[in-house]
Write a protein that holds these residues in place. Structure first.
Motif, mmCIF file in Angstrom:
data_model
loop_
_atom_site.group_PDB
_atom_site.id
_atom_site.type_symbol
_atom_site.label_atom_id
_atom_site.label_comp_id
_atom_site.label_asym_id
_atom_site.label_seq_id
_atom_site.Cartn_x
_atom_site.Cartn_y
_atom_site.Cartn_z
ATOM 1 N N ALA A 265 0.734 -58.210 19.462
ATOM 2 C CA ALA A 265 0.420 -56.958 20.150
ATOM 3 C C ALA A 265 0.456 -55.763 19.203
ATOM 4 O O ALA A 265 -0.365 -54.839 19.321
ATOM 5 C CB ALA A 265 1.393 -56.757 21.305
ATOM 6 N N ASP A 266 1.384 -55.765 18.245
ATOM 7 C CA ASP A 266 1.482 -54.617 17.344
ATOM 8 C C ASP A 266 0.394 -54.619 16.273
ATOM 9 O O ASP A 266 0.302 -53.683 15.473
ATOM 10 C CB ASP A 266 2.867 -54.542 16.695
ATOM 11 N N HIS A 294 -9.739 -53.529 31.195
ATOM 12 C CA HIS A 294 -8.376 -53.324 31.709
ATOM 13 C C HIS A 294 -7.600 -54.638 31.713
ATOM 14 O O HIS A 294 -8.183 -55.713 31.897
ATOM 15 C CB HIS A 294 -8.423 -52.779 33.141
ATOM 16 N N ASP A 295 -6.307 -54.529 31.537
ATOM 17 C CA ASP A 295 -5.440 -55.707 31.618
ATOM 18 C C ASP A 295 -5.498 -56.332 33.011
ATOM 19 O O ASP A 295 -5.752 -55.651 34.012
ATOM 20 C CB ASP A 295 -3.984 -55.318 31.335
ATOM 21 N N GLY A 309 -3.205 -59.520 28.701
ATOM 22 C CA GLY A 309 -3.076 -58.301 27.908
ATOM 23 C C GLY A 309 -4.258 -57.947 27.041
ATOM 24 O O GLY A 309 -4.110 -57.220 26.061
ATOM 25 N N LEU A 313 -7.355 -50.831 28.148
ATOM 26 C CA LEU A 313 -6.496 -50.004 28.980
ATOM 27 C C LEU A 313 -5.559 -50.912 29.764
ATOM 28 O O LEU A 313 -5.901 -52.074 30.046
ATOM 29 C CB LEU A 313 -7.318 -49.158 29.953
ATOM 30 N N GLY A 314 -4.390 -50.397 30.116
ATOM 31 C CA GLY A 314 -3.488 -51.164 30.952
ATOM 32 C C GLY A 314 -4.020 -51.286 32.360
ATOM 33 O O GLY A 314 -4.994 -50.628 32.751
ATOM 34 N N THR A 318 -3.821 -46.684 31.702
ATOM 35 C CA THR A 318 -3.371 -45.971 30.507
ATOM 36 C C THR A 318 -4.036 -46.584 29.281
ATOM 37 O O THR A 318 -4.258 -47.796 29.200
ATOM 38 C CB THR A 318 -1.851 -46.055 30.354
ATOM 39 N N LYS A 320 -4.434 -48.096 25.727
ATOM 40 C CA LYS A 320 -3.612 -48.863 24.803
ATOM 41 C C LYS A 320 -4.058 -48.588 23.361
ATOM 42 O O LYS A 320 -5.118 -47.993 23.135
ATOM 43 C CB LYS A 320 -3.730 -50.358 25.140
#
Length: 414
Positions: A265-266, A294-295, A309, A313-314, A318, A320
């Motif tokens: 993820a990072d 979107h997730d 994931g 966007l979440g 939001t 990402k």
């Protein structure tokens, strides 16, 4: 250069068609437009739109048009996939093709007639909308024709070609002159004996579509930051050109994403930027459509973990880090001419013949073509590909600007 997203609704995922809420759709589209993207790819669920072979639900078609019009109000063009088909590990096939009514979806005459009318109807419903780009026949529908699907409808390469040509013609009848195409997952390029072939992908339809997923063995073999991983989309884009008849046929990177844990993820934002930047170094690229907008909500069960994931966007809309990365690239490229340098070095692909490519696994991750291309890319060579049977054809090489040809063996020695 086009930048877009495969639209995954926040409310109910693709099951949102069962409880269609235009206000929720508008909020989703606002968040996509807020990234500076210019198009979305939309997925009707085939069993919901055509629950009976002779019933295409008018209300469902109307809702599709409403979604498309809402996108246009936000400056988003729309492309529609018809036969869903397969999405994120789930199959969506109508009851009239299954169990007691089991029929081969690629060859049965009644099924073909139903599919034709369905695709024509969707295309015709949007034909007068200037923001409608065109139809894709379905999402990776080739997975129904072969293993590893647990219950495939087996067909030959000739039958796959006939199906593609008939369904593309149906889309054209519905919306003449739009960008109608087909899209398969990467076994088309990598799996020996698969009935959907590289030649079909690179020659049928208005453009060639590629779906780039590094969980296919690439990231496992080369790691999340390996050259092969960050250049995989670029690799597939260039590989298509070996089979294309038109030396400047457009290629659409229609799906690409940062799947965890293969891409931590990072590292997602870095992978997004690197993948798109590398893809933009390919001539004749139509655009990039990220998977996904979107997730998937965690309240929905039974998805493979990586599917939850993948959004820019979440699920709460939001933005990402990957979303910020693609937004920056879209802003950078807005209005800018896309004219990368010609790729003058070509790696030879000997897949056993251009039509059926019986040895196309040489192109798969770990295969000699794939690994040789990775080595050349590490040396900043910027290679493309040429079929073995065309490697000495001066007219073909000249038409593509190729001045140097090398085999995988020669690339390894270098």
């Amino acid at each position: 250069m086009r930048f877009g997203a495969n639209y995954t609704p926040t409310q109910g995922w693709f099951h949102h068609w069962l409880d269609f809420d235009l206000d929720a759709v508008r909020a989703d589209l606002d968040s996509i437009a807020g990234l500076g993207l210019d198009h979305i790819r939309v997925f009707p669920l085939w069993p919901l739109f055509q629950p009976n072979r002779t019933l295409i639900r008018p209300r469902a078609v109307e809702q599709l048009v409403q979604l498309a019009d809402a996108a246009a109000e936000r400056g988003l063009d729309v492309t529609v996939d018809g036969l869903q088909g397969h999405l994120s590990s789930f199959d969506f096939l109508p009851a009239w093709t299954q169990t007691w009514h089991r029929r081969n979806i690629f060859t049965d005459p009644d099924v073909l007639a139903g599919q034709e009318e369905y695709l024509r109807t969707l295309a015709a419903a949007l034909a007068d909308r200037p923001h409608f780009l065109g139809m894709t026949l379905g999402n990776e529908i080739n997975q129904f024709s072969d293993g590893p699907h647990p219950d495939p409808d087996r067909i030959t390469g000739a039958q796959a070609a006939a199906w593609l040509e008939r369904m593309l013609a149906a889309c054209e009848r519905g919306a003449p002159g739009r960008t109608h195409l087909h899209a398969e997952y990467d076994v088309t390029w990598y799996r020996d004996g698969h009935p959907f072939t590289p030649a079909q992908a690179a020659r049928l339809g208005a453009v060639t579509a590629v779906h780039s997923w590094v969980f296919n063995g690439t990231a496992q073999r080369h790691g999340p930051t390996g050259i092969a991983t960050e250049h995989h989309a670029e690799y597939l884009i260039e590989l298509t050109k070996a089979w294309a008849v038109d030396p400047h046929r457009s290629v659409w990177l229609q799906e690409v994403g940062a799947p965890a844990p293969h891409i931590p993820a990072d590292r997602a934002a870095h992978f997004t930027e690197a993948t798109i930047t590398n893809a933009l170094d390919c001539p004749d690229l139509w655009g990039v459509t990220w998977w996904c907008s979107h997730d998937v909500a965690r309240s929905l069960a039974d998805f493979p973990e990586l599917e939850y994931g993948l959004g820019l966007l979440g699920n709460d809309r939001t933005v990402k880090p990957a979303g910020r990365a693609i937004a920056a690239l879209a802003k950078e490229w807005r209005g800018r001419e896309h004219r990368p340098a010609v790729r003058s070095t070509a790696l030879v692909v000997d897949a056993g013949g251009s039509e059926d490519a019986p040895r196309r696994s040489v192109c798969a991750p770990g295969g000699p073509v794939f690994e040789a291309w990775t080595e050349l890319t590490a040396q900043d060579v910027r290679p493309t590909f040429v079929l073995a049977e065309l490697a000495s054809d001066d007219a073909h090489l000249t038409s593509r600007g190729i001045t140097e040809v090398c085999t995988p063996e020669e690339a390894h020695q270098a």
